[in-house]
Motif scaffolding. Structure first.
Motif, short mmCIF file in Angstrom:
data_model
loop_
_atom_site.label_atom_id
_atom_site.label_comp_id
_atom_site.label_asym_id
_atom_site.label_seq_id
_atom_site.Cartn_x
_atom_site.Cartn_y
_atom_site.Cartn_z
N GLN A 53 0.82 -1.25 0.08
CA GLN A 53 0.07 0.07 -0.01
C GLN A 53 0.82 1.38 0.02
O GLN A 53 0.41 2.14 -0.49
N HIS A 56 2.48 1.86 -3.35
CA HIS A 56 1.36 2.16 -4.54
C HIS A 56 1.15 3.83 -3.80
O HIS A 56 0.76 4.50 -4.91
N THR A 60 1.46 6.86 -6.73
CA THR A 60 0.36 7.77 -7.09
C THR A 60 0.60 9.05 -6.76
O THR A 60 0.34 9.94 -7.53
#
Length: 111
Positions: A53, A56, A60
């Motif tokens: 997570q 990611h 992002t």
């Protein structure tokens, strides 16, 4: 068969099921070993999920920053204004912010 829930304080992650072909194969010692294995597996799974997570989120964030830079350069916007453009487009078109940012990075604009 012995089954153990894989969990942390925050979440349930699944189950660890151990099987034997022979009846009565599991003892109190094997149950203790199962609990220890399940505890370690739950911590490892939770840590791996958190790590994924975070990777990611960083990726992002980078794409959003790049899209903001494109908008800032093309339209002479401040950081806040560029982020506002991305956010409004995202909300108005019901598209995730990261997807709007990818669109800007790919096309150079929102149109």
């Amino acid at each position: 068969m012995m089954g153990f829930v894989l969990f942390t304080d925050d979440e349930e992650l699944g189950a660890l099921n151990l099987y034997s072909r022979k009846p009565g194969a599991f003892t109190e010692t094997s149950e203790l070993a199962g609990w220890l294995l399940a505890s370690h597996a739950a911590v490892a799974f939770s840590s791996a999920r958190t790590h994924a997570q975070m990777e990611h989120a960083v990726a992002t964030r980078h794409v959003i920053g790049e899209a903001m830079g494109i908008l800032m350069g093309r339209h002479h916007l401040t950081e806040e204004q560029a982020f506002g453009v991305l956010r409004r487009y995202s909300q108005g078109n019901n598209i995730k912010l990261r997807e709007v940012a990818r669109l800007v990075c790919a096309k150079g604009s929102l149109s």
